[in-house]
Structures are given as C-alpha cells and as structure tokens.
Enzyme design. Structure first.
Site, short mmCIF file in Angstrom:
data_model
loop_
_atom_site.label_atom_id
_atom_site.label_comp_id
_atom_site.label_asym_id
_atom_site.label_seq_id
_atom_site.Cartn_x
_atom_site.Cartn_y
_atom_site.Cartn_z
N ARG A 230 8.42 -4.19 -7.63
CA ARG A 230 7.26 -3.42 -7.22
C ARG A 230 7.36 -2.02 -7.83
NH1 ARG A 230 5.04 -7.41 -6.18
NH2 ARG A 230 4.09 -8.08 -4.23
N GLU A 259 -1.37 0.45 -9.90
CA GLU A 259 -1.71 -0.56 -10.90
C GLU A 259 -3.22 -0.68 -10.99
OE1 GLU A 259 0.31 -4.19 -9.87
OE2 GLU A 259 2.25 -3.34 -10.32
N HIS A 278 1.55 -6.59 -14.68
CA HIS A 278 1.94 -7.38 -13.51
C HIS A 278 1.72 -8.89 -13.76
CE1 HIS A 278 2.62 -7.04 -8.90
NE2 HIS A 278 3.15 -8.15 -9.39
#
Ligand code: GLV
Length: 312
Positions: A230, A259, A278
């Site tokens: 993360r 993000e 991601h």
C-alpha cells in the site's frame, strides 16, 4: 429479497448469481469510482455493499446505511474499510485473500526486474531514438543471482515472492510474522544486508510510513525498494529525498499515496524510479476469481451466514 449496491462493473459474470438468488442489483456504471456523496446516497437503502479498494467505507457511511448487513470488498487489503464501525453495527466484512497471491508475487518480480535491469529506460531509448548502438557500458543494471532480497511482511504474498526469488538464485531474508526463513530477524539487520527490499505488509497504524527517513537511511546505497503493498506504507517525501541524495539505488512502486499520483507530484521527478498503476492483481484469472469470491461473500452475508472469507 435483498438490495445490493455494486460500486463498479466486475469482470466475469459473477453478478448473475446475485440476480438468480432474486436480489436486486444496483450497479455503478461510470468507470470512475462513485464520490463519497454518491456512495452514501446509493448505499443508504442497501442490505449489501460490494465495493473496491477505491471506495472509502467510513463510520459515517455505515451510520447512514441502517439496512446494511454485509460489506464485501473485491480486494485483500481492507484498510479502506472502518472495521470497528462495521463491527459496532454488526456488519460482516469480507475480502478476497489467496487468489491474488501469485499474480501479486509475479508482478513484484516484474517490477523488481524492470528496475534492476532498467527496462523502462531501455524502452524509452528505443522509442525516442537515443539508442544508437550496442554499448559495452550502456544501461548496466543489477543481476539477481547471489543478491539478498529482504522481504518485509511474511504473509502469503511475501512467501510467494520468496519462492520466486529463490528460483533466481537470490538469498532471502524475511522480517515480519513468524514462519519465514528467519523469524524474529530485526528489521534493521534485514535493511543492512538487503540489496533489494520488498514490502508485503498490510497497511495498519503500525505500518503507516514504516518506510521513513530512518528506514531508508539503514538501506545500502545501491539497494532497491519495491512496494506492491500500500502506498501509505512509504513516506513519499522521505523516499524522494533518498532517491535524489543517492541514499538508495532506486524504487519500484505499484502503489502510491494518492492513486494516481498527480502528474506534478515531486516524487515523479526523483531519479531511478519506476511507478506503475496498482497492477498487483491485474490478471484475467485473478480478477475473475476475486469477483467470484466477493459475490460469494456478499451472498453469504445477505443470507445471514458466515462469509467464506470473513475479516475479523
Ligand atoms: C489489492 O491491492 C488488494 O488489496 O486486493
């Protein structure tokens, strides 16, 4: 019959099972996630919520959703859900562990190799014409055999990365939960020895900004940092400084905070940095399996059963 809000289109046809069970399905259609207001408005009347890691399930959302009995996220990480608020309201929470282990471990190795062997720089040089000849000293990188990989977080994904790294002839150190090759190894020892440090811990109050100035200062100057866990595990200001100062050799990030990173985020100006969007679980097989599990969790919760993958 129950009413469910699904916060995005899902891969595969797992939602058919909800409809076949007679539940009504309200699905968010835009490709961008619902805003906090939209999420609240559409969850207010729902018995079940199937969400993604881009949706914040806050205490406020839970308070304003009196019918909600189950929150099922199509993710393994549950840092976007207020678990305490859910527990207080008797709402079951489900996630999708296991099925994304291999995809995430593969992606970790891909990112590690891309950074170690300078692949993005090579691709760019071919595209922009700056690669003109085979050069004995051009784009030299780090070879993996006999290098030490330090894995922070000894859970399923950390162990799967360890297996892959051993296949490349690397020595693996692991710090985190017991059960790794060297349980109890102090983090500082791992950081001192590792040529590559890879993060596989969940985001919790204890791991938030675990990678700070001090952590980076303990790494070797040539060492690479890989993060597929993360974004908030890393203090990005400290990371940008460490890259600019040559305190570490480079960083490969699949996750950032936020993000996406804004195009003018100072981190993106740092040298020796590879950032990807991601992609840890982004394979057809894994995403379909995640959707299946998320729907199975939702169905179980709506029927008052223990969820197949219930977060405690
Ligand atoms: C991906 O990051 C997940 O938590 O599933």
């Amino acid at each position: 019959m129950a009413h469910c809000f699904i916060t995005r289109e899902l891969p595969g046809n797992s939602l058919d099972r909800l409809r076949a069970a007679g539940h009504t399905v309200d699905q968010w259609e835009p490709s961008e996630p619902p805003s906090a207001e939209d999420l609240k408005a559409r969850t207010e009347s729902a018995d079940g919520l199937l969400c993604l890691l881009t949706d914040q399930v806050t205490a406020e959302l839970v308070d304003s959703s009196p019918r909600l009995t189950v929150v099922s996220t199509m993710a393994v990480g549950v840092d976007h859900i207020d678990l305490v608020a859910c527990a207080q309201h008797g709402i079951a929470v489900g996630n999708t562990p296991g099925v994304l282990t291999d995809a995430t471990a593969d992606l970790t190795m891909a990112l590690l190799l891309a950074l170690a062997r300078r692949i993005p720089e090579g691709v760019e040089a071919v595209r922009n014409g700056s690669w003109t000849t085979w050069d004995p000293s051009g784009l030299l990188g780090m070879e993996l055999r006999d290098r030490t990989l330090g894995i922070v977080g000894g859970g399923r994904i950390g162990k799967a990365v360890a297996q892959r790294a051993e296949g490349f002839g690397m020595k693996v150190l692991m710090s985190g939960r017991a059960g790794g090759p060297n349980p109890g190894l102090p983090l500082v020892e791992l950081l001192k020895q590792a040529d590559i440090v890879s993060l596989h811990c969940p985001l919790t109050p204890e791991t938030e900004h675990l990678v700070n100035r001090e952590f980076l200062g303990q790494m070797q100057n040539h060492a690479l940092l890989i993060n597929t866990s993360r974004g908030r595990v890393v203090d990005q200001v400290a990371l940008a400084n460490a890259l600019h100062d040559g305190q570490i050799g480079g960083a490969g990030l699949d996750v950032t905070d936020p993000e996406p990173l804004p195009a003018d985020d100072p981190l993106l100006a740092a040298p020796n940095l590879v950032v990807i969007p991601h992609l840890g679980s982004a394979t057809v097989r894994t995403r379909e399996a995640m959707a299946e599990i998320a729907v199975a969790n939702l169905l179980a919760g709506l029927e008052g059963h223990k969820l197949p993958h219930q977060v405690t």
